[in-house]
Design a protein around this motif. Structure first.
Motif, short mmCIF file in Angstrom:
data_model
loop_
_atom_site.label_atom_id
_atom_site.label_comp_id
_atom_site.label_asym_id
_atom_site.label_seq_id
_atom_site.Cartn_x
_atom_site.Cartn_y
_atom_site.Cartn_z
N TYR A 44 0.83 -1.21 0.00
CA TYR A 44 0.00 0.00 0.00
C TYR A 44 0.86 1.26 0.00
N LEU A 45 1.99 1.21 0.69
CA LEU A 45 2.90 2.36 0.67
C LEU A 45 3.42 2.60 -0.75
N VAL A 46 3.81 1.53 -1.43
CA VAL A 46 4.28 1.67 -2.81
C VAL A 46 3.13 2.13 -3.71
N LEU A 47 1.91 1.68 -3.43
CA LEU A 47 0.75 2.12 -4.21
C LEU A 47 0.56 3.62 -4.09
N VAL A 48 0.69 4.14 -2.87
CA VAL A 48 0.47 5.58 -2.66
C VAL A 48 1.60 6.40 -3.28
N THR A 49 2.84 5.94 -3.13
CA THR A 49 3.99 6.72 -3.58
C THR A 49 4.33 6.50 -5.04
N GLY A 50 4.19 5.29 -5.53
CA GLY A 50 4.59 5.00 -6.91
C GLY A 50 3.54 4.28 -7.70
N GLY A 51 2.28 4.38 -7.26
CA GLY A 51 1.21 3.67 -7.94
C GLY A 51 0.97 4.16 -9.36
N ILE A 52 1.24 5.41 -9.65
CA ILE A 52 0.98 5.93 -11.00
C ILE A 52 1.91 5.29 -12.02
N LEU A 53 2.98 4.66 -11.57
CA LEU A 53 3.88 3.92 -12.45
C LEU A 53 3.67 2.42 -12.36
N GLY A 54 2.73 1.99 -11.54
CA GLY A 54 2.48 0.56 -11.38
C GLY A 54 3.54 -0.16 -10.58
N LEU A 55 4.28 0.57 -9.74
CA LEU A 55 5.37 -0.04 -8.98
C LEU A 55 4.86 -1.06 -7.97
N HIS A 56 3.65 -0.87 -7.48
CA HIS A 56 3.10 -1.83 -6.52
C HIS A 56 2.88 -3.19 -7.19
N ARG A 57 2.53 -3.18 -8.46
CA ARG A 57 2.39 -4.43 -9.20
C ARG A 57 3.74 -5.12 -9.39
N PHE A 58 4.75 -4.33 -9.71
CA PHE A 58 6.08 -4.91 -9.89
C PHE A 58 6.60 -5.47 -8.57
N TYR A 59 6.32 -4.77 -7.47
CA TYR A 59 6.75 -5.26 -6.16
C TYR A 59 6.13 -6.62 -5.87
N LEU A 60 4.88 -6.81 -6.29
CA LEU A 60 4.17 -8.07 -6.04
C LEU A 60 4.30 -9.06 -7.20
N LYS A 61 5.32 -8.87 -8.06
CA LYS A 61 5.64 -9.80 -9.13
C LYS A 61 4.49 -9.97 -10.12
N SER A 62 3.80 -8.86 -10.43
CA SER A 62 2.71 -8.90 -11.38
C SER A 62 3.08 -8.04 -12.59
N PRO A 202 -4.52 -7.37 -1.10
CA PRO A 202 -4.39 -8.54 -0.22
C PRO A 202 -4.26 -9.86 -0.98
N GLY A 203 -5.07 -10.03 -2.02
CA GLY A 203 -4.97 -11.25 -2.82
C GLY A 203 -3.66 -11.32 -3.58
N LEU A 204 -3.18 -10.18 -4.09
CA LEU A 204 -1.90 -10.17 -4.80
C LEU A 204 -0.74 -10.52 -3.87
N VAL A 205 -0.83 -10.08 -2.60
CA VAL A 205 0.21 -10.42 -1.63
C VAL A 205 0.24 -11.93 -1.38
N ARG A 206 -0.94 -12.53 -1.21
CA ARG A 206 -0.99 -13.99 -1.00
C ARG A 206 -0.45 -14.73 -2.21
N ARG A 207 -0.76 -14.25 -3.40
CA ARG A 207 -0.26 -14.90 -4.61
C ARG A 207 1.26 -14.78 -4.71
N ALA A 208 1.79 -13.58 -4.39
CA ALA A 208 3.24 -13.40 -4.45
C ALA A 208 3.95 -14.27 -3.41
N ASP A 209 3.38 -14.41 -2.21
CA ASP A 209 3.97 -15.29 -1.19
C ASP A 209 3.97 -16.75 -1.66
N ALA A 210 2.89 -17.15 -2.32
CA ALA A 210 2.83 -18.53 -2.81
C ALA A 210 3.87 -18.78 -3.89
N LEU A 211 4.06 -17.82 -4.78
CA LEU A 211 5.08 -17.97 -5.80
C LEU A 211 6.48 -17.99 -5.20
N ALA A 212 6.71 -17.15 -4.18
CA ALA A 212 8.03 -17.11 -3.55
C ALA A 212 8.34 -18.42 -2.82
#
Length: 441
Positions: A44-62, A202-212
């Motif tokens: 969520y912090l990445v979403l607020v600060t860098g969400g306009i670049l989609g950095l939160h998606r990259f952080y969660l391996k999407s 929340p779902g993206l976090v669970r998916r990223a944890d499963a992949l890791a």
């Protein structure tokens, strides 16, 4: 595009330089989980600060974060074209205004001159030949004729400029509105995607944890044998910071170095905010650059003792490195004279600079009068109130010359603090060298 009219308050700047490093040091000392995972709070912090670049998606391996990039480029392109159209519109509008003012001024003058020209010609014809009156009338007639010619030329030029600039101004106004809408709607699209992702995180976090969990851990790039050889070449190369500390001065220098190191993270956020404000919202700040170069100046001074303790300063080791520990200690003792000349000069001059900065009367004269020696310390303390520190209408001490007007005296006092830390670390180093000589090892 909406505009950002945020100006960082002075109290928030100085308070942030204290609170952010403390929070960073606390977080760095937390116990780490055995198995690293992805954090929803960080996402969520990445979403607020860098969400306009989609950095939160990259952080969660999407890889769906790639959708944000072309839309964000549309925002930048639209803003760039809007600024260009605004510049063309401004130039064309100025030409139109100048031409209209010229016509308003010259048309009455020309009409008056043309109305008076026949009378001036009659005066010239009626005057006695070769007389002073005839020469004077001829001069007036010549000026009137020249004024008519000049006026007609100016009116013709102004009418041509008006005819040419008016369509350009109209077209530029339409282009500016079009590209402003392109940037605005692209930005709103990004905000909509961010709102959707805020629900999906929340779902993206669970998916990223499963992949890791299914990934095979990577082997260390440096094996034990390579690390042992590096340690033999330079015993201090992989030395941890806490291993340098032998007394309270060393621990103070380590604390100061770690404290100001977190300021570099603040710079990332501030310059990111400046870039986004300037190129996305067309709202450049008047405080970002000044706040950061003041911060880096203080960081450089306060971290000097840390660099001295950990031997991070640049030096020529051709002759120094092969020496034994006692010989190095002798060299350190002999060269410490030059160090203390520098450190002592820094300490004295920075104290003078700091007191002079406080003595500048720029609003609240109580502290300034004390710094100039006009009142005592107790009288100064008795005259202070909370309003002197929080009211933006009250300033005391030296301030910057730009619109932000941040007080400069805290930065100059940090020069003095850095000098104190450097002198203390020099004393600590001398004591270590003396012990090394006495022990012979």
């Amino acid at each position: 595009m909406p505009h950002i009219d945020f100006t960082l308050p002075h109290w928030a700047y100085w308070l942030g330089l204290i609170i952010f490093p403390v929070a960073g040091m606390i977080l760095a000392r937390r116990a780490r989980p055995r198995q690293a995972g992805y954090s929803a709070a960080l996402a969520y912090l990445v979403l607020v600060t860098g969400g306009i670049l989609g950095l939160h998606r990259f952080y969660l391996k999407s890889l769906l974060g790639l959708i944000y990039i072309p839309i964000f480029l549309c925002v930048l392109w639209g803003n760039a074209q809007e600024r260009e159209a605004r510049s063309v519109l401004s130039d064309a509008t100025n030409l139109v205004k100048v031409a209209e003012r010229t016509l308003e001024r010259e048309r009455p003058r020309l009409a008056t001159a043309e109305a008076d020209i026949d009378q001036l010609r009659a005066e010239v014809a009626a005057a006695e030949p070769d007389s002073f009156a005839k020469k004077s009338a001829e001069r007036r007639l010549k000026r009137a004729e020249d004024a008519i010619v000049t006026g007609r030329d100016r009116i013709t030029t102004a009418e041509a400029e008006l005819v040419g600039a008016a369509p350009i101004a109209e077209a530029a106004g339409k282009d500016r509105a079009f590209w402003a809408n392109v940037a605005r709607y692209a930005f709103y699209t990004i905000l909509a995607l961010m709102a959707v992702d805020a629900v999906l995180i929340p779902g993206l976090v669970r998916r990223a944890d499963a992949l890791a969990a299914r990934e095979v851990p990577e082997e260390s790039l440096i094996d034990a044998e390579t690390a042992e050889k590096a340690a033999q070449i330079d015993p201090d190369a992989r030395k941890a910071d806490h291993e340098w500390a032998e007394n309270w001065i060393d621990r103070l220098s380590l604390f100061a170095g770690e404290f100001v190191s977190y300021w570099a993270v603040i710079a990332v956020f501030v310059y990111y905010f400046e870039v986004i404000s300037r190129y996305v919202f067309n709202s450049p700040t008047n405080w970002a650059h000044e706040s950061m170069y003041l911060m880096f100046g203080m960081q450089y001074l306060i971290a000097g003792s840390y660099a001295m303790l950990t031997e991070s300063h640049v030096r020529v080791d051709i002759f120094y490195a092969p020496l034994s520990r006692p010989k190095k200690a002798w060299v350190n003792l002999l060269t410490s004279v030059f160090f203390f000349i520098f450190a002592g000069t820094l300490l004295v001059t920075s104290y003078i600079f700091a007191m002079d900065a406080v003595a500048v009367p720029s609003g609240n004269s109580v502290v300034s009068d004390w710094a100039r020696g006009q009142i005592g310390f107790g009288e100064m303390l008795g005259g202070l109130s909370l309003r002197d520190w929080t009211d933006p209408a009250i300033r005391w001490g030296e301030i910057s010359f730009n619109e932000w007007e941040v007080p400069l005296w805290p930065m100059k006092w940090m020069m003095f603090v850095g000098g104190v830390l450097l002198v203390l670390q020099g004393v600590s180093k001398i004591s270590k060298d003396i012990r090394a000589i006495a022990r012979g090892a």
